[in-house]
Scaffold this active site. Structure first.
Site, short mmCIF file in Angstrom:
data_model
loop_
_atom_site.label_atom_id
_atom_site.label_comp_id
_atom_site.label_asym_id
_atom_site.label_seq_id
_atom_site.Cartn_x
_atom_site.Cartn_y
_atom_site.Cartn_z
N ARG A 103 0.97 -1.20 0.01
CA ARG A 103 0.01 -0.03 0.09
C ARG A 103 1.00 1.25 0.19
O ARG A 103 1.69 1.31 0.83
CB ARG A 103 -0.88 0.01 1.26
CG ARG A 103 -2.10 0.80 1.18
CD ARG A 103 -2.92 0.60 2.47
NE ARG A 103 -2.36 1.03 3.53
CZ ARG A 103 -3.11 1.30 4.82
NH1 ARG A 103 -4.32 1.03 4.75
NH2 ARG A 103 -2.51 1.67 5.84
N THR A 107 -0.97 7.59 -0.66
CA THR A 107 -2.15 7.64 -1.24
C THR A 107 -3.27 6.58 -0.94
O THR A 107 -4.47 6.76 -1.29
CB THR A 107 -1.86 7.39 -2.87
OG1 THR A 107 -1.53 6.06 -2.98
CG2 THR A 107 -1.13 8.37 -3.61
N ASP A 199 1.00 -2.80 12.40
CA ASP A 199 1.71 -3.44 11.03
C ASP A 199 1.78 -4.91 11.15
O ASP A 199 2.69 -5.20 11.59
CB ASP A 199 2.90 -2.68 10.56
CG ASP A 199 3.20 -2.90 9.40
OD1 ASP A 199 3.01 -4.05 8.76
OD2 ASP A 199 3.70 -1.96 8.56
N ASP A 202 5.00 -6.29 9.41
CA ASP A 202 6.17 -5.94 10.33
C ASP A 202 6.00 -7.09 11.56
O ASP A 202 7.04 -7.73 11.87
CB ASP A 202 6.26 -4.67 10.70
CG ASP A 202 6.67 -3.69 9.71
OD1 ASP A 202 7.20 -4.21 8.79
OD2 ASP A 202 6.77 -2.59 10.03
C1 PRP Z 1 -1.38 -4.26 4.56
C2 PRP Z 1 -2.36 -5.34 4.72
C3 PRP Z 1 -3.28 -5.25 3.68
C4 PRP Z 1 -3.52 -3.75 3.34
C5 PRP Z 1 -4.60 -3.60 3.76
O1 PRP Z 1 -0.34 -4.57 3.64
O2 PRP Z 1 -1.71 -6.52 4.86
O3 PRP Z 1 -2.48 -5.93 2.49
O4 PRP Z 1 -2.14 -3.11 4.03
O5 PRP Z 1 -4.78 -2.11 3.39
P1 PRP Z 1 -5.94 -1.73 2.59
O6 PRP Z 1 -7.26 -2.57 3.09
O7 PRP Z 1 -6.13 -0.22 2.99
O8 PRP Z 1 -5.57 -1.77 1.17
P2 PRP Z 1 0.87 -3.64 3.55
O9 PRP Z 1 0.86 -2.60 2.43
O10 PRP Z 1 1.51 -3.17 4.76
O11 PRP Z 1 2.01 -4.57 2.84
P3 PRP Z 1 2.86 -5.97 3.74
O12 PRP Z 1 2.01 -7.07 3.95
O13 PRP Z 1 3.97 -6.29 2.80
O14 PRP Z 1 3.36 -5.42 5.01
#
Ligand code: PRP
Length: 206
Positions: A103, A107, A199, A202
């Site tokens: 994400r 944005t 997170d 993480d």
């Molecule tokens: C997080 C989570 C989802 C997303 C949710 O991933 O695991 O995939 O954000 O957000 P949304 O519903 O607003 O789209 P992240 O971007 O942190 O990536 P990662 O799993 O690689 O840590």
């Protein structure tokens, strides 16, 4: 689409443990997979079975077998990998389809960086795995990708979901079922779920 809040004392207890701010990586992973087993149990409870006669210890016996259900488990990288074992414990024959999104933290839009879908995905039920459903952008992009590939039956398993993301998916994909261990209060102004888990990526990968 239907929202299934899987409300069970074991799940509520384990989600409570996941929320602890200083939880270790190994404990988070263990709990994520334990909860995923329970979500999988719930998300598969309408699978049809058929009768089969086998040779048992005392002669022929009629037993139940899952009827021709083909499943593909779809972890969303990275954090969805932390739920994979929980599904495999329950459905060891599931084929994997892996999609990668992160994400954009400004944005909040999902950015795709990997896709490898299982063969004959159009014949399979997809079980999407992601610990968090926040704005719903990542889930929406994943569902679109699966539908464009011909997938006709899609369910998503989440540890924690925000009302905003649930509503978005309800509106845009009325045919998709969401199974979540918790529905939280809201998103904050930077798109994190409150109270949430922090997170999850993480926490799972350190
Ligand atoms: C997080 C989570 C989802 C997303 C949710 O991933 O695991 O995939 O954000 O957000 P949304 O519903 O607003 O789209 P992240 O971007 O942190 O990536 P990662 O799993 O690689 O840590």
């Amino acid at each position: 689409m239907a929202l299934h809040l899987v409300d069970h004392p074991l799940i509520r207890h384990k989600v409570g443990l996941l929320r602890q701010h200083d939880i270790s990586t190994s404990h988070f992973r263990t709990l994520a997979n334990e909860i995923t087993r329970l979500l999988t149990y719930e998300a598969t409870k309408d699978f049809e079975t058929e009768k089969k006669t086998i040779k048992g210890w005392a002669g022929k016996v009629e037993v139940d077998r899952i009827k021709g259900k083909k499943v593909t488990v779809v972890p969303i990288l990275r954090a969805g990998l932390g739920m994979m074992d929980g599904v495999y414990d329950m459905i060891p024959g599931a084929k994997a389809s892996v999609v990668g999104f992160y994400r954009n933290e400004e944005t909040l839009e999902p950015v795709q960086y990997y896709v490898k879908l299982a063969k004959r995905i159009e014949e399979r039920m997809a079980l999407i795995l992601d610990p968090m459903l926040a704005t719903g952008g990542t889930l929406n992009a994943t569902i679109k990708l699966l539908k464009e590939a011909g997938c006709q039956s899609i369910r998503g398993l989440f540890l924690c979901a925000a009302p905003e993301g649930i509503e978005r998916i309800l509106n845009e994909h009325p045919d998709v079922d969401i199974y979540t261990a918790a529905v939280d209060e809201r998103l904050n102004d930077v798109g994190y779920i409150i109270p949430g888990l922090g997170d999850a990526g993480d926490k799972i990968f350190g």
